[in-house]
Scaffold this active site. Structure first.
Site, PDB file in Angstrom:
ATOM      1  N   ARG A   1       0.836  -1.198   0.000  1.00  0.00           N
ATOM      2  CA  ARG A   1       0.000   0.000   0.000  1.00  0.00           C
ATOM      3  C   ARG A   1       0.875   1.254   0.000  1.00  0.00           C
ATOM      4  O   ARG A   1       1.462   1.621   1.027  1.00  0.00           O
ATOM      5  CB  ARG A   1      -0.936  -0.037   1.210  1.00  0.00           C
ATOM      6  CG  ARG A   1      -1.947  -1.171   1.107  1.00  0.00           C
ATOM      7  CD  ARG A   1      -2.699  -1.414   2.390  1.00  0.00           C
ATOM      8  NE  ARG A   1      -1.878  -2.068   3.402  1.00  0.00           N
ATOM      9  CZ  ARG A   1      -2.364  -2.633   4.509  1.00  0.00           C
ATOM     10  NH1 ARG A   1      -3.666  -2.622   4.726  1.00  0.00           N
ATOM     11  NH2 ARG A   1      -1.558  -3.185   5.381  1.00  0.00           N
TER      12      ARG A   1
ATOM     13  N   TYR B   1      -2.020 -22.657   8.061  1.00  0.00           N
ATOM     14  CA  TYR B   1      -1.278 -21.557   8.673  1.00  0.00           C
ATOM     15  C   TYR B   1      -0.185 -22.112   9.582  1.00  0.00           C
ATOM     16  O   TYR B   1       0.970 -21.656   9.536  1.00  0.00           O
ATOM     17  CB  TYR B   1      -2.211 -20.645   9.468  1.00  0.00           C
ATOM     18  CG  TYR B   1      -1.461 -19.550  10.196  1.00  0.00           C
ATOM     19  CD1 TYR B   1      -0.823 -18.530   9.490  1.00  0.00           C
ATOM     20  CD2 TYR B   1      -1.372 -19.541  11.589  1.00  0.00           C
ATOM     21  CE1 TYR B   1      -0.117 -17.535  10.142  1.00  0.00           C
ATOM     22  CE2 TYR B   1      -0.675 -18.545  12.245  1.00  0.00           C
ATOM     23  CZ  TYR B   1      -0.037 -17.552  11.525  1.00  0.00           C
ATOM     24  OH  TYR B   1       0.671 -16.575  12.175  1.00  0.00           O
TER      25      TYR B   1
END
Length: 356
Positions: free
Chosen positions: A137, A255
């Site tokens: 971002r 995970y």
């Protein structure tokens, strides 16, 4: 002799305060000694005395212009200082100095736009390191850079890319080469969890996203950065693992598998790189608030993500402080693994939710 002794004090004996005294004695005997001035510039920059650091930097480059580089200029944020002021620079104060490495070190942090990565950027910035911050971002990277430079006056380089993309990683690395930036400390922080389903109901997209980020992204960055460390016989790789890399829990299957891989890779990297004087470490935290971990795991469902309200988990700053502690040990110390849990959390599944 004073200069040689000062270098030993600073680099081998980890006593920068005493080293600074002998750098000053060097200048008393030889005022045009460029490296003594440069080392004092680093010392004062490390102590947050930026005006003194700037003066000594000017003094160094006035004698030896080769010491002036864009990276150094960025680090010292130099204003115009009259030559007579530079020539008259004499510092007599004594400062208390913690044990820290040289400030020419540059730290690259992946996933720096939030959570542990962002908190780590602040920890290293306040210690005077130069930073290379990566993330997906751009707006958050720019905002973070502004905050860090305003608060600490350090050099910050931004690289916007996704660590899952091998070509993007290579392009970012090429940018570093173009800027002649060498990475001394690599913090492989970028990582995530997606979904919380039993194995027979798992979402393949979730699996691939976690594998590509947590394992392959870490490998891509390590493969690009570590050869330079090997060539220089110096460097430190710090991986952000998890207690999920130490144990498994229901519905955490993939995970947990990716974080077990990080744990194994950390140990394997240590074996491969020890001969080249490179340190390899990891920190393995349990639940951490002030991150986007839960929101990402539940794909933006903020109600499901409210998993920290009835107990006190770790904070992102706690983990960042530990990462910085690992990085700032003397060069002969390698902290290989730190497991962190909040006091109310005893394992991945045993959390005493009795309030804060």
């Amino acid at each position: 002799s004073h200069y040689s002794y000062a270098v030993l004090l600073a680099e081998a004996l980890n006593n920068p305060e005493k080293a600074a005294k002998h750098f000053k004695k060097t200048l008393k005997h030889q005022g045009d000694h460029p490296f003594a001035s440069y080392d004092l510039a680093l010392y004062y920059h490390q102590e947050g005395k930026y005006k003194k650091a700037q003066k000594y930097y000017h003094r160094a480059i006035a004698v030896n212009p080769e010491l002036q580089t864009p990276q150094n200029d960025s680090a010292f944020i130099i204003p115009e200082i009259p030559k007579e002021t530079i020539a008259a620079t004499v510092v007599q104060e004594k400062e208390e100095t913690p044990q820290r490495p040289q400030l020419t070190d540059t730290v690259l942090i992946t996933g720096a736009t939030s959570g542990i990565g962002r908190a780590s950027a602040f920890e290293f910035a306040q210690k005077g390191y130069q930073l290379v911050l990566t993330g997906r971002r751009a707006d958050r990277l720019e905002s973070l850079k502004g905050e860090l430079q305003a608060s600490y006056g350090i050099g910050v380089t931004l690289l916007q890319f996704d660590v899952r993309d091998q070509e993007a990683c290579q392009t970012a690395f090429d940018q570093l080469n173009d800027l002649q930036i060498e990475i001394d400390i690599l913090v492989n922080n970028a990582g995530l969890a997606m979904g919380l389903d039993p194995i027979h109901k798992g979402d393949i997209f979730h699996w691939e996203t976690m594998i590509d980020t947590n394992i392959k992204g870490l490998l891509y960055m390590t493969r690009l950065i570590s050869p330079g460390m090997v060539a220089r016989q110096k460097g430190h790789i710090i991986n952000v693992c998890s207690t999920a890399g130490k144990e498994v829990y229901p519905n955490g299957n993939v995970y947990c598998a990716t974080k077990h891989a990080v744990d194994a890779l950390t140990r394997a990297m240590r074996l491969d790189l020890a001969a080249y004087n490179i340190r390899v470490s990891q920190v393995a935290p349990a639940m951490v608030e002030e991150t986007e971990f839960a929101v990402v795991r539940f794909e933006g469902n903020e109600e499901r993500a409210k998993i920290y309200e009835d107990f006190q988990p770790l904070k992102a700053k706690d983990v960042a402080e530990t990462i910085a502690f690992i990085a700032t040990r003397p060069a002969y110390v390698n902290i290989q693994d730190v497991v962190m849990l909040g006091t109310q959390q005893a394992s991945s599944t045993q959390v005493h939710r009795t309030g804060r």
